[in-house]
Design a protein around this motif. Sequence first.
Motif, PDB file in Angstrom:
ATOM      1  N   GLY A 137      37.774  38.319  42.716  1.00  0.00           N
ATOM      2  CA  GLY A 137      38.257  39.537  42.617  1.00  0.00           C
ATOM      3  C   GLY A 137      39.421  39.879  43.646  1.00  0.00           C
ATOM      4  N   LYS A 138      39.469  39.131  44.829  1.00  0.00           N
ATOM      5  CA  LYS A 138      40.554  39.417  45.705  1.00  0.00           C
ATOM      6  C   LYS A 138      41.946  39.042  45.181  1.00  0.00           C
ATOM      7  N   ALA A 139      41.929  37.868  44.461  1.00  0.00           N
ATOM      8  CA  ALA A 139      43.100  37.539  43.921  1.00  0.00           C
ATOM      9  C   ALA A 139      43.336  38.034  42.525  1.00  0.00           C
ATOM     10  N   LYS A 140      42.630  39.007  42.121  1.00  0.00           N
ATOM     11  CA  LYS A 140      42.775  39.548  40.673  1.00  0.00           C
ATOM     12  C   LYS A 140      42.957  38.760  39.761  1.00  0.00           C
ATOM     13  N   LEU A 141      42.043  37.681  39.767  1.00  0.00           N
ATOM     14  CA  LEU A 141      41.929  36.537  38.520  1.00  0.00           C
ATOM     15  C   LEU A 141      41.182  37.099  37.386  1.00  0.00           C
ATOM     16  N   ILE A 142      40.364  38.137  37.743  1.00  0.00           N
ATOM     17  CA  ILE A 142      39.475  38.601  36.647  1.00  0.00           C
ATOM     18  C   ILE A 142      39.498  39.794  36.392  1.00  0.00           C
ATOM     19  N   GLN A 143      38.813  40.561  35.645  1.00  0.00           N
ATOM     20  CA  GLN A 143      38.979  42.030  35.129  1.00  0.00           C
ATOM     21  C   GLN A 143      37.721  42.640  35.612  1.00  0.00           C
ATOM     22  N   ALA A 144      36.543  42.073  35.944  1.00  0.00           N
ATOM     23  CA  ALA A 144      35.506  42.875  36.603  1.00  0.00           C
ATOM     24  C   ALA A 144      34.627  41.790  37.289  1.00  0.00           C
ATOM     25  N   SER A 145      33.601  42.372  38.179  1.00  0.00           N
ATOM     26  CA  SER A 145      32.891  41.384  39.136  1.00  0.00           C
ATOM     27  C   SER A 145      31.538  42.300  39.265  1.00  0.00           C
ATOM     28  N   VAL A 146      30.426  41.204  39.294  1.00  0.00           N
ATOM     29  CA  VAL A 146      29.201  41.788  39.690  1.00  0.00           C
ATOM     30  C   VAL A 146      28.646  40.772  40.705  1.00  0.00           C
ATOM     31  N   LEU A 147      27.951  41.228  41.750  1.00  0.00           N
ATOM     32  CA  LEU A 147      27.202  40.315  42.803  1.00  0.00           C
ATOM     33  C   LEU A 147      25.886  40.663  42.745  1.00  0.00           C
ATOM     34  N   LEU A 148      25.087  39.593  42.551  1.00  0.00           N
ATOM     35  CA  LEU A 148      23.523  40.187  42.633  1.00  0.00           C
ATOM     36  C   LEU A 148      23.029  39.358  43.834  1.00  0.00           C
ATOM     37  N   HIS A 149      22.312  40.109  44.827  1.00  0.00           N
ATOM     38  CA  HIS A 149      21.811  39.342  46.038  1.00  0.00           C
ATOM     39  C   HIS A 149      22.796  38.388  46.533  1.00  0.00           C
ATOM     40  N   PRO A 150      23.953  38.902  47.010  1.00  0.00           N
ATOM     41  CA  PRO A 150      25.197  38.278  47.598  1.00  0.00           C
ATOM     42  C   PRO A 150      24.965  37.488  48.822  1.00  0.00           C
ATOM     43  N   SER A 151      25.169  36.275  48.898  1.00  0.00           N
ATOM     44  CA  SER A 151      25.514  35.330  50.154  1.00  0.00           C
ATOM     45  C   SER A 151      26.710  35.014  50.787  1.00  0.00           C
TER      46      SER A 151
END
Length: 240
Positions: A137-151
């Motif tokens: 997501g920082k590199a804008k290589l994808i269009q959408a992101s979801v984090l679930l109980h992130p580590s």
Amino acid sequence: MVGSECYSNPPILNASSGVGYVTNIAGVNTYVTGSPLAILAIVLVSDVYGFKPPLLRKIADKVANHGYFVAVPDFFNGEPYNSENVSRPFDAWFKDHDPAKGIETAKPIIEALKRKGASAVGFAGFCWGARTVTDLGKAKLIQASVLLHPSFITVDDVRGVEVPIAILGAEHDSIAPPKLINQFKQVLDAKPEIDSYVKIFANVSHGWTVRYDPNDPKAVEAAGEAHTIMINWFDKHLKK
């Protein structure tokens, strides 16, 4: 020692689970499900237990039912964490599977999915997988992101994300406690140009979306709510 919640409550591993199949994408063994003709792709980046747990594949199948081609790559190259291997404790395993390196595995997979015809790609990361998804997501290589109980991500990591991001946290989580999840929300609220959604689920613990007891109705309900939010987020940002 890295937070033990990452590897508590190990799942059953079953390579034959799910309605999809395992294939090779960009040199990586990957569980795939959904229509190969779908032009929208979702990649799920697993926790430390890899791409074989039946519950993870069930989630992938559920996402695929909403019109997506879904891929669950083996980011650990056949070496998921094994809690029964006493000769290789978690810290030793973790050194060989640094979440910061996940983006290098993910990039060729994204390219391969686009060559197959994917017009947009979304990524969801569970626990260990959150770092890969955040870096993408920082590199804008994808269009959408979801984090679930992130580590293994920081406030600065989240601040740098440049694509729509949803973060789902647990009330009982020492790795990403509510205080940290709320800090994520603060930095995202300060970037209104990037659509974001943050929710802390009450009465659940780290790993609740993918390592839950399928015989516990409350656990199934809480996990299902998180899965629905994830799917709705991808629908909102990929089905334009």
